[in-house]
Enzyme design. Sequence first.
Site, PDB file in Angstrom:
ATOM      1  N   LYS A 699       0.854  -1.181   0.000  1.00 10.15           N
ATOM      2  CA  LYS A 699       0.000   0.000   0.000  1.00 10.15           C
ATOM      3  C   LYS A 699       0.891   1.233   0.000  1.00 10.15           C
ATOM      4  O   LYS A 699       2.076   1.154   0.297  1.00 10.15           O
ATOM      5  CB  LYS A 699      -0.913  -0.007   1.235  1.00 10.15           C
ATOM      6  CG  LYS A 699      -1.977  -1.098   1.165  1.00 10.15           C
ATOM      7  CD  LYS A 699      -2.980  -1.024   2.302  1.00 10.15           C
ATOM      8  CE  LYS A 699      -2.431  -1.578   3.586  1.00 10.15           C
ATOM      9  NZ  LYS A 699      -3.488  -1.822   4.600  1.00 10.15           N
ATOM     10  N   GLU A 703       2.078   9.660   1.917  1.00 11.01           N
ATOM     11  CA  GLU A 703       1.330  10.680   2.645  1.00 11.01           C
ATOM     12  C   GLU A 703       0.997  10.268   4.081  1.00 11.01           C
ATOM     13  O   GLU A 703       0.641  11.105   4.900  1.00 11.01           O
ATOM     14  CB  GLU A 703       0.045  11.014   1.873  1.00 11.01           C
ATOM     15  CG  GLU A 703       0.360  11.847   0.641  1.00 11.01           C
ATOM     16  CD  GLU A 703      -0.667  11.740  -0.467  1.00 11.01           C
ATOM     17  OE1 GLU A 703      -0.911  10.610  -0.933  1.00 11.01           O
ATOM     18  OE2 GLU A 703      -1.222  12.754  -0.865  1.00 11.01           O
TER      19      GLU A 703
HETATM   20 MO1  MOS Z   1      -0.128  13.950  -3.627  1.00 11.04          MO
HETATM   21  S1  MOS Z   1      -0.884  15.637  -2.704  1.00 11.04           S
HETATM   22  O1  MOS Z   1      -1.614  13.322  -4.206  1.00 11.04           O
HETATM   23  O2  MOS Z   1       0.917  14.297  -4.854  1.00 11.04           O
END
Ligand code: MOS
Length: 744
Positions: A699, A703
């Site tokens: 996964k 982020e």
């Molecule tokens: Mo990221 S903000 O989806 O590059």
Amino acid sequence: MTMIGQPINRVDGPLKVTGRATYAYEQWDVGQPLYGFIVGATIGRGRIARIDTSRAERSSGVRLVMTYRNAPPQGRPDTTLFSSYARARPTLSGPDLHHYGEPVALVVAETFEQARAAAKFVKVDYALEPGHYDFAARQEQAYAPKNVRGLWPTDTAVGDFDSAFNAAAVKVDQHYTTPYVFSQPLEPHACVAAWRGDELTVYVCTQVVDAARTALASTLQIDSQRVHVVSPFIGGGFGSKLGIHSETILAALAARQLKQPVKVAMTRQQIFHLVGMRPTSSQRVRLGADRDGRLVAIAHEVNMSTSPVEEYTEQTAITTRSLYAAPHRVTRHRLTPVDFQPAEDVRAPGEAPGLLAVESAMDELADALAMDPIELRIRNEPTLDPERGVPFSDRRLVECMREGARRFGWEHRPTRPASRRDGRWLVGYGMAAAIRMHFQGQTKVKVRLAPNGTAAVCTDMTDIGTGTYTILTQVAAERLGLPIDRVQVELGRSGFPVSSGSGGSWGAGNSSVATHRACEVLRDQLRVSARNDPRSPLHGLDPAGAVFSGGCLTIGGASEALTELLARNHPEGLEAEGEIGSMRDDPNYLAHSIHTYGAHFAEVGVDADTGEIRLRRMLGVFSAGRILNAKTARSQLIGAMSWGVSAALHEQAVVDTRSGAFVNRDLAEYLVPVHADIPQLDAIVLDGFDDKANVLGVKGLGELGICGAGAAIANAVFNATGVRVRDFPITLDKVLPGLPLLDG
Ligand code: MOS
């Protein structure tokens, strides 16, 4: 030896540290370029009444001054296109101005210095129109968007929130605000555009090659097959390069007109007005619990800014729908129009601001209950996704919290706020949970096995600094049984198999699975060839037990080098394509709640006299399925955690509500953490495998590290001082008035 997961160094590292990796603006092979400099509006809203370019045109070296008066007609954005990043971006298309800094001219000259100098001579008279720049003062204008990004419902409601909340024994009802923030990639947004006949090549830093191609073609109103996008190396993106911007459009327009390549790069200051930001938010979080800390009611209501010209809804309350159990629930997204440039994705869009609020509120609830914040979260751990009612694929939040608590020494935390002092420092601990959705998008990869036994992996997927070159090398090496140095990865060019690019933390999953599948096809073909080839030592053997390793195919005691097998059976080499489809067509994604998880722990010191806040140490423990490369994964996580520190303590773009300008638009005034702000910080990843996510069990995690990170700091500041700051970032002026008076 298994290659997947190994912490191998970036295969493109030597190219980067020796300066041989060519970034967009450094492209010299196109011939002598001209240089463009963008002139931006100095008003927030209105129109160009008069524009005088004569002096700029007479300046030395100047070849063109393009304004709305001489810019060619361009395509309009097709709002039916699902990806906003693939839409046309007409630039200099009229006298109307919608935000501060909007391009009013492009000056093109023989040198950069000439272009920049002449830009000062473009004289614009504006007809000013009143603009709205004060989000806080405009909130009565909020409206409900039709949905959230075409993916999620705007609002959800389960049970009877109001009654349950009113009847709850313990309540938290608070507002949290987060500022405008910008991605600040080291490499500013830049493009070199070169035409050959009616074919356009752009060397541009973009996270999604195919979207850039579509956006350019529809802006320039040409066939997308005539647009070639080259983006092999990118100096960071964080969402700000998911789409293309005015520098790319203007470079392409000017190069076409001048019949010479044109380079345009944004200055750091221009990034604050020519690239979209994370919208500012005002969030109300209400939590109602019984005395044992069981949540009975959760409400997360979000209001964020949007451009009136181009709507953008950040998915700020979406993960609240999956995070904690509670029978009565409400989530809501609202938008307030203010006259800035359209917002764009900034790392962990949604979760980053949303978890600042929700995970602060959970800490407030723990405090109200006099309960350990980890224990509170464990009591509210759901067994099914609370709003979708489907099972979790692989939820290890509790494990992350327990492992983090053990490693961090959470049992030593001051249980009473403002109770520990170390010299002049008030010391506190804080924690927060992390959750992020996992996405999957259509991606193709081609793998070619050459007769000399080397493999070439090829896709238009990008490496924005995250490690794509390296992980795809590992996946192909493992599957084909080749050493690392016999795998070559080529990325970032239109014409290569189309991927969904780098964004939303889905790039690694998408491209590694597609690579794996292409290799599977090659393996099948090689096994069949070996079985059918009377000259192979593997002839007639059962291919079921075949092993690919060390450049050989081995079955039982028999073995043959791939080069020999290829030479006889596939003298031209072998090629195969692998593919992964969209999550929207994947039954696993419909039947499961697929997320990544983590827990952040922070220790801060707050100067008892000045309110200065220093991070002392920080730890994140994460679960994100199988890890492709322990080193690049850790880099992603500690980078994102540092951004969480920034969101808690440093970062904000400050608005001049008279003009609509971001006044602190440079890296001297727009604060981001430096090394001195990030002391001991570590990220641990729990070894795992999410079999519902994909065949490799991987996964995304680019982020995940920012999700909740800032709240852990905020909660530590509260624990240190007893002061709860709900208006981010937490600066010393907000802490100081509430500090306990100590020692007289
Ligand atoms: Mo990221 S903000 O989806 O590059």
